[in-house]
Scaffold this active site. Structure first.
Site, PDB file in Angstrom:
ATOM      1  N   SER A  88      24.652  23.653  37.961  1.00 51.36           N
ATOM      2  CA  SER A  88      24.675  23.244  36.393  1.00 51.36           C
ATOM      3  C   SER A  88      23.957  21.947  36.197  1.00 51.36           C
ATOM      4  O   SER A  88      23.378  21.794  36.317  1.00 51.36           O
ATOM      5  CB  SER A  88      25.321  24.478  35.433  1.00 51.36           C
ATOM      6  N   ASP A  94      20.403  27.509  31.548  1.00 46.14           N
ATOM      7  CA  ASP A  94      21.082  28.022  30.714  1.00 46.14           C
ATOM      8  C   ASP A  94      20.626  27.157  29.057  1.00 46.14           C
ATOM      9  O   ASP A  94      21.578  27.686  28.804  1.00 46.14           O
ATOM     10  CB  ASP A  94      22.312  28.912  31.259  1.00 46.14           C
TER      11      ASP A  94
HETATM   12 MG    MG Z   1      24.019  25.369  33.026  1.00 47.23          MG
END
Ligand code: MG
Length: 456
Positions: A96, A242
């Protein structure tokens, strides 16, 4: 053993997260998935160690009998869209927003949504035992799947108000930060009818232009690009895309809390519920109050927010929007998952009527303070938490105790909680008035430090 933290398995690749660890997690997850799935999708972000860890995970899945769909480099939300479309669970190799040397594993179910805490606990229990390998002639087949990102973009185009965005004639400055979003977001916003200019838009696991975390300190180039290209908005993603963070048309950084408040204000109606973490901004409190909606808080981390969305939805709540001020926004009617491209497109919908600076202007005037108090011993920690508890009991403000103590005043809030990862107590406060925020934090801080000294 706690393998799955609030964001899955995460660590420095090949030191804390070795190929054998990826294989073991995949074997445990595969055994759990095998009850109702014969295939598992495997994706990865752009990290240097992604391919080898995805390979190890794929071998692990095949060795317990799961077929593997290798999707290659995809944003986490692209993997989740694939899982929902195909009805297969998924394993994503990503760290991430963490620095380049990190990597990790996230899991999702065949609905494209993060696994429940109960399922993760069962997978953890399986990790304690030897994997149940299948005979040589029952191993899963590993197959490459192409075109996953193209399908994801096509679905995104259907999910947003395409005409409204195209009609706004936007110039979008995009910074995917060398992450997986580089493969999807530039083309997506072009297909939406925007003029797109980019920085850091080559996939590169060394992250040469900036670090993967989309915080102001890493995004100076995007601010400059917005000004140089006379763009209407700047959009930055983290490594697996995201999350989405914004700049306004003047090239000014937009606080994630302000963007979340603007998105929530556009979504919330009377009787709705909005879910956020316990450090939720006063901006969101005010937006919920103005809409006649209810703000419900969870411990910090997207897993807790998603768990709460599931629970409250099952109880009949209407939750059009949820999320945190770090750019991780969830629109449960689209999918109960964070999606940076979808979030960014929803923000662009707001720009049809007014410039970005005006969209967030109502949420500008808040001041945040944040302090950490370290401790050396458990006795100190206990005394400090007791002091917080006593302060909460004495305060003339209702307390939320979901993750530490959050005292909610009419015009401000203050929160103290032990960090989940470091030996520190974190103190946060926020108010429209800077002195008020500082004063609330200082008063609590003083009691915490007194308590620490009392056992030193
Ligand atoms: Mg992420």
């Amino acid at each position: 053993m706690e393998v799955f933290g609030s964001s899955g398995v995460r660590g420095i690749a090949l030191e804390e997260l070795r190929p054998a660890d990826a294989m073991a997690v995949a074997q445990a997850a595969g055994a759990e998935f095998a009850a109702d799935a014969d295939r598992v999708a495997v994706g990865r972000d752009t990290r240097e160690t992604g391919e080898l860890l995805a390979g190890a995970a794929s071998s692990g899945l095949a060795s317990v009998g799961c077929g593997v769909d290798r999707l290659g480099v995809v944003p986490t939300p692209s993997l989740q869209a694939y899982c929902e479309r195909e009805g297969v669970p998924g394993l994503m190799v990503t760290a991430s927003h963490n620095p380049p040397e990190y990597n990790g594993i996230k899991l999702c179910g065949s609905d494209g949504v993060e696994l429940t805490l109960e399922t993760l606990e069962r997978i953890e229990q399986r990790l304690d035992a030897d994997p149940e390998l299948v005979p040589w002639d029952e191993t899963g087949e590993v197959a490459r799947v192409d075109g996953v990102n193209r399908r994801y973009r096509a679905e995104l185009l259907e999910a947003v108000d395409r005409e409204r965005i195209a009609g706004a004639g936007l110039t979008v400055a995009l910074d995917p930060g060398h992450g997986a979003g580089a493969l999807t977001s530039p083309e997506f916003f072009r297909q939406l009818g925007c003029r797109v200019v980019t920085v850091n838009a080559q996939p590169d696991g060394h992250f040469p232009g900036r670090r993967p975390e989309p915080v102001a300190a890493n995004l100076a180039d995007l601010g400059r690009l917005v000004r140089a290209a006379d763009a209407d908005v700047g959009i930055a993603h983290d490594g697996d895309a995201d999350r989405a963070i914004f700049f306004d048309e003047r090239g000014e950084f937009v606080e994630g809390d302000a963007a979340l408040a603007a998105l929530a204000a556009a979504e919330l109606g009377t009787g709705d519920v909005v879910v956020s973490a316990v450090n939720a901004s006063q901006r969101l409190v005010d937006v919920a109050d103005a809409a006649g909606a209810e703000l419900r808080l969870t411990p910090i981390g997207s897993t807790h927010i998603i768990t709460a969305i599931r629970k409250f939805t099952a109880e009949g709540a209407s939750i059009p929007v949820a999320g945190e001020g770090n750019g991780g926004v969830i629109f449960p009617e689209y999918r109960t998952a964070r999606d940076g491209a979808y979030t960014a497109a929803r923000f662009c919908e707001l720009l049809a009527d007014q410039p970005a600076s005006e969209v967030v202007a109502a949420y500008d005037g808040y001041h945040n303070v944040r302090h950490n108090v370290g401790y050396e011993t458990d006795a100190q920690r206990e005394a400090m938490i007791d002091a917080i508890e006593a302060a909460a009991a004495a305060a003339e403000a209702p307390a939320d105790t979901i993750d530490g103590y959050r005292l909610n005043y009419d015009d401000a809030w203050v929160l103290a909680r032990p960090s989940g990862t470091e030996p520190v107590i974190r103190v946060y406060a926020e108010a429209a008035d800077a002195d008020r925020a500082a004063d609330l934090a200082d008063r609590l801080l003083e009691r915490i430090e007194d308590a620490k000294r009392s056992v030193a």
